[in-house]
Design a protein around this motif. Structure first.
Motif, PDB file in Angstrom:
ATOM      1  N   VAL A 114       0.872  -1.175   0.000  1.00 15.84           N
ATOM      2  CA  VAL A 114       0.000   0.000   0.000  1.00 15.84           C
ATOM      3  C   VAL A 114       0.909   1.225   0.000  1.00 15.84           C
ATOM      4  CG1 VAL A 114      -1.816   1.263   1.215  1.00 15.84           C
ATOM      5  CG2 VAL A 114      -1.825  -1.235   1.215  1.00 15.84           C
ATOM      6  N   GLY A 117       0.410   3.871   2.658  1.00 18.87           N
ATOM      7  CA  GLY A 117       0.160   3.280   3.968  1.00 18.87           C
ATOM      8  C   GLY A 117       1.279   3.610   4.946  1.00 18.87           C
ATOM      9  N   SER A 120       1.550  -1.090   6.899  1.00 18.85           N
ATOM     10  CA  SER A 120       0.932  -2.013   5.948  1.00 18.85           C
ATOM     11  C   SER A 120       1.535  -3.401   6.152  1.00 18.85           C
ATOM     12  CB  SER A 120       1.167  -1.536   4.509  1.00 18.85           C
ATOM     13  OG  SER A 120       0.632  -2.463   3.581  1.00 18.85           O
ATOM     14  N   THR A 121       0.676  -4.373   6.387  1.00  9.02           N
ATOM     15  CA  THR A 121       1.127  -5.755   6.574  1.00  9.02           C
ATOM     16  C   THR A 121       0.328  -6.675   5.661  1.00  9.02           C
ATOM     17  OG1 THR A 121      -0.421  -6.089   8.415  1.00  9.02           O
ATOM     18  CG2 THR A 121       1.806  -5.362   8.964  1.00  9.02           C
ATOM     19  N   ILE A 143      -4.470  -7.941   3.505  1.00 12.12           N
ATOM     20  CA  ILE A 143      -3.643  -6.760   3.723  1.00 12.12           C
ATOM     21  C   ILE A 143      -4.336  -5.868   4.750  1.00 12.12           C
ATOM     22  CG2 ILE A 143      -2.528  -4.765   2.649  1.00 12.12           C
ATOM     23  CD1 ILE A 143      -2.817  -6.297  -0.031  1.00 12.12           C
ATOM     24  N   ASN A 144      -3.643  -5.559   5.816  1.00 15.67           N
ATOM     25  CA  ASN A 144      -4.117  -4.591   6.806  1.00 15.67           C
ATOM     26  C   ASN A 144      -3.275  -3.331   6.668  1.00 15.67           C
ATOM     27  OD1 ASN A 144      -6.178  -6.126   8.430  1.00 15.67           O
ATOM     28  ND2 ASN A 144      -4.429  -7.488   8.690  1.00 15.67           N
ATOM     29  N   ALA A 145      -3.941  -2.208   6.429  1.00 15.62           N
ATOM     30  CA  ALA A 145      -3.224  -0.967   6.144  1.00 15.62           C
ATOM     31  C   ALA A 145      -3.811   0.186   6.942  1.00 15.62           C
ATOM     32  CB  ALA A 145      -3.275  -0.646   4.650  1.00 15.62           C
ATOM     33  N   GLU A 146      -2.919   1.045   7.418  1.00 15.52           N
ATOM     34  CA  GLU A 146      -3.302   2.299   8.050  1.00 15.52           C
ATOM     35  C   GLU A 146      -2.831   3.416   7.126  1.00 15.52           C
ATOM     36  OE1 GLU A 146      -2.511   4.713  12.242  1.00 15.52           O
ATOM     37  OE2 GLU A 146      -2.267   2.535  12.150  1.00 15.52           O
ATOM     38  N   VAL A 147      -3.777   4.039   6.449  1.00 15.27           N
ATOM     39  CA  VAL A 147      -3.481   4.970   5.372  1.00 15.27           C
ATOM     40  C   VAL A 147      -3.545   6.393   5.895  1.00 15.27           C
ATOM     41  CG1 VAL A 147      -4.214   5.792   3.095  1.00 15.27           C
ATOM     42  CG2 VAL A 147      -4.360   3.368   3.651  1.00 15.27           C
ATOM     43  N   VAL A 165      -6.602   4.439  -1.608  1.00 15.24           N
ATOM     44  CA  VAL A 165      -5.746   3.394  -1.060  1.00 15.24           C
ATOM     45  C   VAL A 165      -4.938   2.859  -2.239  1.00 15.24           C
ATOM     46  CG1 VAL A 165      -5.638   1.200   0.166  1.00 15.24           C
ATOM     47  CG2 VAL A 165      -7.433   2.846   0.728  1.00 15.24           C
TER      48      VAL A 165
END
Length: 411
Positions: A114, A117, A120-121, A143-147, A165
């Motif tokens: 990402v 991000g 992002s994992t 996918i876990n993302a903090e944008v 994203v």
């Protein structure tokens, strides 16, 4: 000796039969998987163009939370990925299977990133993937993302905006992997106060693709907890003009409203969204409400002074103060009426006293009437102005659009 030679021939033939039986077992699906694993192809498939195309036929997008303090969009994506590795092909005449399951760690798998991000994992949805006989591999990742998304909060609590994203795979200098995003679906679009209206795939260039997330806030909870209390406090301040000027009850009530609203703002300090290029106009709204309350309190204090003394504070004092009754009684008690002349002078003094009392009463009535007229004029001005202000503020909150550039991370 001849017997010994026959035994060796028998052992040799038996070993040949054993090897033949082993070869026959090796045509099973599991043996096919073991054969592909033994190749140890952990590097990216290499082509003449030094690039590999990764198809993403489906993405399931979910908004987990919107952090309005730090301006972050927390998302979860589940993506199906498809790519080609020619060296993992097999001949279906030898192995009569179209699909085989391999462990994820035994072959190369693409990494999806990402771009915007902060965190992002990517993790594999399963420990296995599917390989087709033509070398096509199919897999699914989460996918876990903090944008970092500067959400437009100008219209809060009627905020709405779009956050990109950006999805990509690793590439450098023409080598690497390139994604082809095909379809996206939004799952469970309502989280907390925010709602995911829609998601769509868009492209800035061939290599810059992103999922555009359209967000809007559900205004019920912020309206009840933020706007309605300020509206009710101002309404109570308007109704307080029904209290009389004299006596001090109105002034005490208005001071209580100002203090209550100040405490209310201190409590909301941790609830209000953070600042951005489009600062929430509700902050300005609360500031204006506090100014209106303080201004109304000061006007009420001045009008109370005006109703009592006919002048403003430290400007005009009262004139012709009437003596207290106790002093008059004391003065009258020592007077001895000994003649008609003394009686006339005493009567004249009483008449002058009563005229002074009447004049003072008329003066106070004029001051009170003048102050009440000003009070009524200010009440209508305050009520109409406050109503127009609230209508205008809510219209701006709902209608006005503040533009934010969400693509500054691409340079």
């Amino acid at each position: 000796m001849l017997r010994f030679v026959r035994n060796w021939k028998a052992l040799f033939l038996l070993s040949l039969l054993t090897v033949g039986c082993g070869d026959a077992v090796c045509t099973s699906r599991r043996c096919l998987a073991e054969m592909l694993i033994k190749k140890g192809l952990l590097s990216q498939p290499q082509t003449d163009y030094c690039s590999n195309v990764i198809r993403v036929p489906f993405i399931e997008y979910q908004t987990l939370a919107v952090n309005t303090k730090d301006l972050r969009l927390i998302s979860r994506l589940q993506a199906d990925i498809v790519w080609l590795d020619p060296e993992l092909k097999w001949n279906t005449s030898e192995y009569n299977y179209e699909y085989v399951v391999l462990p994820v760690g035994k072959v190369w798998t693409p990494e999806i990133l990402v771009t915007n991000g902060i965190v992002s994992t990517m993790k594999h949805r399963s420990k296995d993937l599917i390989v087709q006989s033509d070398g096509i591999l199919r897999h699914s990742v989460i996918i876990n993302a903090e944008v970092n998304c500067e959400v437009n909060l100008f219209n809060y609590p009627f905020a709405f905006d779009s956050c990109p994203v950006a999805i990509q795979s690793w590439s450098d200098g023409g080598c690497g992997s390139y994604l082809i995003l095909e379809r996206v679906y939004s799952a469970d679009g309502s989280q907390g106060d925010w709602k995911t209206e829609s998601v769509e795939i868009q492209n800035l260039t061939d290599v810059r693709q992103y999922i555009l997330v359209n967000l809007s806030i559900k205004p019920t909870n912020p309206f009840v907890t933020l706007l309605m209390p300020s509206l009710l406090i101002l309404l109570a301040d308007m109704v307080s003009f029904a209290l009389p000027l004299e006596g001090g009850e109105r002034n005490g009530f208005k001071v209580t409203l100002v203090l209550s609203f100040t405490v209310f703002l201190n409590i909301l300090n941790d609830i209000l969204p953070g600042d951005s290029s489009c600062s929430p106009i509700i902050r300005t709204h609360f500031c204006i409400c506090l100014v209106l309350l303080v201004f109304s309190m000061l006007v009420s204090l001045v009008l109370t002074r005006l109703a009592r003394d006919g002048g403003l504070i430290f400007c005009c004092g009262s004139k012709g103060t009437v003596p207290d009754n106790t002093e008059v009684k004391a003065d009258v008690s020592v007077v001895q009426i000994s003649s008609p002349e003394e009686d006339g002078r005493m009567l004249k003094r009483v008449v002058n006293f009563l005229e002074a009392v009447d004049a003072d009463t008329l003066k106070k009535d004029r001051h009170l009437k003048f102050a009440n007229n000003l009070d009524k004029a200010f009440f209508w001005f305050y009520s109409i102005g406050g109503t127009v202000y609230f209508i205008a503020m809510i219209t701006v909150m709902v209608k006005y659009r503040c533009v934010v550039n969400h693509f500054e991370f691409w340079y």
